[in-house]
Design an enzyme around this catalytic site. Structure first.
Site, PDB file in Angstrom:
ATOM      1  N   ALA A  63       0.856  -1.174   0.000  1.00 29.74           N
ATOM      2  CA  ALA A  63       0.000   0.000   0.000  1.00 29.74           C
ATOM      3  C   ALA A  63       0.898   1.231   0.000  1.00 29.74           C
ATOM      4  O   ALA A  63       2.020   1.194   0.499  1.00 29.74           O
ATOM      5  CB  ALA A  63      -0.893  -0.014   1.232  1.00 29.74           C
ATOM      6  N   GLY A 108       0.884  -5.155   1.350  1.00 32.79           N
ATOM      7  CA  GLY A 108      -0.305  -5.440   0.554  1.00 32.79           C
ATOM      8  C   GLY A 108       0.010  -6.158  -0.754  1.00 32.79           C
ATOM      9  O   GLY A 108      -0.820  -6.906  -1.268  1.00 32.79           O
ATOM     10  N   GLU A 111       0.357  -9.708   0.073  1.00 32.86           N
ATOM     11  CA  GLU A 111      -0.984 -10.208   0.406  1.00 32.86           C
ATOM     12  C   GLU A 111      -1.821 -10.463  -0.853  1.00 32.86           C
ATOM     13  O   GLU A 111      -2.575 -11.438  -0.912  1.00 32.86           O
ATOM     14  CB  GLU A 111      -1.685  -9.210   1.335  1.00 32.86           C
ATOM     15  CG  GLU A 111      -1.005  -9.161   2.695  1.00 32.86           C
ATOM     16  CD  GLU A 111      -1.518  -8.040   3.577  1.00 32.86           C
ATOM     17  OE1 GLU A 111      -1.306  -6.865   3.214  1.00 32.86           O
ATOM     18  OE2 GLU A 111      -2.137  -8.339   4.595  1.00 32.86           O
ATOM     19  N   GLU A 131       4.967  -4.517   7.516  1.00 32.74           N
ATOM     20  CA  GLU A 131       4.072  -3.567   8.190  1.00 32.74           C
ATOM     21  C   GLU A 131       4.510  -3.233   9.613  1.00 32.74           C
ATOM     22  O   GLU A 131       4.350  -2.101  10.078  1.00 32.74           O
ATOM     23  CB  GLU A 131       2.637  -4.121   8.227  1.00 32.74           C
ATOM     24  CG  GLU A 131       1.919  -4.083   6.894  1.00 32.74           C
ATOM     25  CD  GLU A 131       2.086  -5.344   6.073  1.00 32.74           C
ATOM     26  OE1 GLU A 131       3.042  -6.113   6.319  1.00 32.74           O
ATOM     27  OE2 GLU A 131       1.267  -5.551   5.159  1.00 32.74           O
TER      28      GLU A 131
HETATM   29  N1  DAK Z   1       4.493   3.410  -0.679  1.00 38.75           N
HETATM   30  C1  DAK Z   1       4.808   4.579  -1.260  1.00 38.75           C
HETATM   31  N2  DAK Z   1       5.910   4.762  -1.958  1.00 38.75           N
HETATM   32  C2  DAK Z   1       6.757   3.733  -2.079  1.00 38.75           C
HETATM   33  C3  DAK Z   1       6.492   2.472  -1.508  1.00 38.75           C
HETATM   34  C4  DAK Z   1       5.281   2.322  -0.772  1.00 38.75           C
HETATM   35  N3  DAK Z   1       4.919   1.181  -0.232  1.00 38.75           N
HETATM   36  N4  DAK Z   1       7.512   1.664  -1.804  1.00 38.75           N
HETATM   37  C5  DAK Z   1       8.371   2.369  -2.539  1.00 38.75           C
HETATM   38  N5  DAK Z   1       7.931   3.621  -2.717  1.00 38.75           N
HETATM   39  C6  DAK Z   1       8.557   4.726  -3.447  1.00 38.75           C
HETATM   40  C7  DAK Z   1       9.684   5.318  -2.640  1.00 38.75           C
HETATM   41  O1  DAK Z   1       9.173   6.229  -1.692  1.00 38.75           O
HETATM   42  C8  DAK Z   1      10.486   5.994  -3.719  1.00 38.75           C
HETATM   43  O2  DAK Z   1       9.842   7.207  -4.065  1.00 38.75           O
HETATM   44  P1  DAK Z   1      10.677   8.575  -4.313  1.00 38.75           P
HETATM   45  O3  DAK Z   1      11.478   8.775  -3.067  1.00 38.75           O
HETATM   46  O4  DAK Z   1      11.526   8.269  -5.528  1.00 38.75           O
HETATM   47  O5  DAK Z   1       9.619   9.593  -4.536  1.00 38.75           O
HETATM   48  C9  DAK Z   1      10.345   5.031  -4.888  1.00 38.75           C
HETATM   49  O6  DAK Z   1       9.200   4.243  -4.607  1.00 38.75           O
HETATM   50  C10 DAK Z   1      11.534   4.110  -5.039  1.00 38.75           C
HETATM   51  O7  DAK Z   1      11.755   3.460  -3.797  1.00 38.75           O
HETATM   52  P2  DAK Z   1      13.190   3.437  -3.065  1.00 38.75           P
HETATM   53  O8  DAK Z   1      13.995   4.612  -3.423  1.00 38.75           O
HETATM   54  O9  DAK Z   1      12.928   3.185  -1.612  1.00 38.75           O
HETATM   55  O10 DAK Z   1      13.831   2.146  -3.753  1.00 38.75           O
HETATM   56  P3  DAK Z   1      14.836   1.065  -3.123  1.00 38.75           P
HETATM   57  O11 DAK Z   1      15.259   0.215  -4.247  1.00 38.75           O
HETATM   58  O12 DAK Z   1      15.878   1.762  -2.284  1.00 38.75           O
HETATM   59  O13 DAK Z   1      13.929   0.204  -2.094  1.00 38.75           O
HETATM   60  C11 DAK Z   1      11.957  -1.013  -1.386  1.00 38.75           C
HETATM   61  C12 DAK Z   1      12.844  -0.548  -2.572  1.00 38.75           C
HETATM   62  C13 DAK Z   1      10.700  -1.668  -1.998  1.00 38.75           C
HETATM   63  C14 DAK Z   1      12.707  -2.040  -0.544  1.00 38.75           C
HETATM   64  C15 DAK Z   1      11.613   0.215  -0.499  1.00 38.75           C
HETATM   65  O14 DAK Z   1      11.061   1.231  -1.328  1.00 38.75           O
HETATM   66  C16 DAK Z   1      10.630  -0.099   0.579  1.00 38.75           C
HETATM   67  O15 DAK Z   1      10.968  -0.623   1.653  1.00 38.75           O
HETATM   68  N6  DAK Z   1       9.359   0.292   0.382  1.00 38.75           N
HETATM   69  C17 DAK Z   1       8.323   0.171   1.370  1.00 38.75           C
HETATM   70  C18 DAK Z   1       7.848  -1.248   1.397  1.00 38.75           C
HETATM   71  C19 DAK Z   1       6.794  -1.443   2.476  1.00 38.75           C
HETATM   72  O16 DAK Z   1       7.002  -1.136   3.655  1.00 38.75           O
HETATM   73  N7  DAK Z   1       5.664  -1.956   2.043  1.00 38.75           N
HETATM   74  C20 DAK Z   1       4.576  -2.195   2.962  1.00 38.75           C
HETATM   75  C21 DAK Z   1       3.692  -1.014   2.957  1.00 38.75           C
HETATM   76  S1  DAK Z   1       2.468  -1.245   4.182  1.00 38.75           S
HETATM   77  C22 DAK Z   1      -4.723  -1.869   5.366  1.00 38.75           C
HETATM   78  C23 DAK Z   1      -4.457  -3.060   4.857  1.00 38.75           C
HETATM   79  C24 DAK Z   1      -3.274  -3.332   4.272  1.00 38.75           C
HETATM   80  C25 DAK Z   1      -2.305  -2.396   4.255  1.00 38.75           C
HETATM   81  C26 DAK Z   1      -2.557  -1.174   4.769  1.00 38.75           C
HETATM   82  C27 DAK Z   1      -3.759  -0.912   5.330  1.00 38.75           C
HETATM   83  N8  DAK Z   1      -5.969  -1.620   6.051  1.00 38.75           N
HETATM   84  C28 DAK Z   1      -6.638  -2.716   6.568  1.00 38.75           C
HETATM   85  C29 DAK Z   1      -6.424  -0.291   6.241  1.00 38.75           C
HETATM   86  C30 DAK Z   1      -1.053  -2.686   3.668  1.00 38.75           C
HETATM   87  C31 DAK Z   1       0.008  -2.046   4.113  1.00 38.75           C
HETATM   88  C32 DAK Z   1       1.233  -2.068   3.398  1.00 38.75           C
HETATM   89  O17 DAK Z   1       1.355  -2.601   2.333  1.00 38.75           O
END
Ligand code: DAK
Length: 257
Positions: A63, A108, A111, A131
């Site tokens: 997400a 997500g 998932e 998360e």
């Molecule tokens: N959201 C927003 N932007 C993201 C992103 C994400 N999940 N993942 C990557 N990006 C963006 C980065 O911010 C960056 O943007 P700029 O800085 O260039 O503007 C761009 O993509 C490139 O990413 P990186 O520069 O970080 O690239 P790297 O190769 O260094 O790293 C990475 C890649 C995938 C390891 C890293 O970006 C990362 O750790 N991303 C976050 C992954 C993460 O934590 N995903 C889980 C998100 S939480 C819900 C139900 C479900 C959910 C939520 C609510 N409810 C029931 C309400 C689900 C939650 C999730 O999925």
């Protein structure tokens, strides 16, 4: 478009297209994804649905964290329903769904992959439920489907630590069905999708309905449902054709009736 759909002979490939943000999904993406999956679920010309991400780096990195940063409780609930709706469509639509995990499948994204029937991954893919590192928990089914796909203890380890696993570990643990070189992932996925598209779609729908019961409800009831679904196959042209083709030593040509 944010969500691209490409159709080819019974196979629809759905691509989440936001490579500059690792294909992270915000509410617009999730709404469009749900709309496309709803159409594909109802379309009899579509036999198999493939989900993948644009570019070489990411399947879906979860997400959109920047979107979620300022969510309130009301929007949070709508967000959960939207994401869970996409996952449920992948899991229950009456045709096989395949995740082609071409890179990061996080939060997500992992998932949504877990909600697909079959998962193929690039050797370079990375999967995880990070998360916990954001102060939240999986909310699109990860707390349930990861345990059902692997083991409860392993799922707890990944959900509690947020540790990312590489494709080899994901394969060893049964999170994915197979891994392929990145350049071969889509051709191998299409091969599998074409194989499934040639089967009887009515039999596949029944097979999916029956196997989906395996980890829920009452075992005896589920076996009765299996017997019922099995018997219903004998009302189809595809059963007549499949068995005639075997006896006549030829390929079956299924019509879906
Ligand atoms: N959201 C927003 N932007 C993201 C992103 C994400 N999940 N993942 C990557 N990006 C963006 C980065 O911010 C960056 O943007 P700029 O800085 O260039 O503007 C761009 O993509 C490139 O990413 P990186 O520069 O970080 O690239 P790297 O190769 O260094 O790293 C990475 C890649 C995938 C390891 C890293 O970006 C990362 O750790 N991303 C976050 C992954 C993460 O934590 N995903 C889980 C998100 S939480 C819900 C139900 C479900 C959910 C939520 C609510 N409810 C029931 C309400 C689900 C939650 C999730 O999925």
């Amino acid at each position: 478009s944010m969500i691209e759909v490409e159709r080819h002979a019974g196979v629809a490939v759905v691509t989440v297209n936001r490579p500059d943000a690792m294909n992270a999904v915000d509410v617009q993406h999730a709404e469009e994804l749900r709309a496309r999956l709803t159409e594909l679920a109802a379309d009899p010309d579509v036999r198999v649905v493939v989900l993948t991400g644009a570019g070489e780096k990411a399947f879906i990195a979860g997400a959109d964290i920047k979107y979620m940063q300022n969510l309130g409780v009301h929007e949070g609930l709508r967000w959960a329903e939207l994401g869970q709706g996409c996952a449920e469509l992948l899991e229950t639509m009456p045709k096989p769904t395949i995740a082609a995990i071409n890179g990061y499948a996080l939060g997500g994204g992992c998932e949504l992959a877990l909600a697909c029937d079959i998962r193929l991954a690039a050797t370079t893919a990375k999967l995880g439920q990070p998360e916990i590192n954001l102060g939240i928990i999986p909310g699109w089914g990860g707390s349930q489907r990861l345990a059902r796909t692997t083991t409860l203890g392993y799922a707890k380890e990944l959900v509690f630590t947020g540790r990312m696993v590489d494709a080899a570990e994901a394969l060893e643990r049964g999170i994915v069905n197979a891994i392929h070189e990145p350049g071969e992932l889509m051709s191998k996925t299409r091969e599998l999708a074409d194989l499934l598209a040639a089967k009887s779609p009515v039999a596949l729908a029944a097979a999916k309905e029956a196997t989906n019961l395996a980890f829920s409800g009452d075992h005896r009831d589920n076996l009765r449902t299996e017997a019922h679904l099995f018997s219903m196959a004998f009302a189809t042209d595809d059963q007549t054709e499949g068995m005639a083709a075997f006896v006549e030593k030829r390929e079956a040509r299924f019509t879906g009736r």
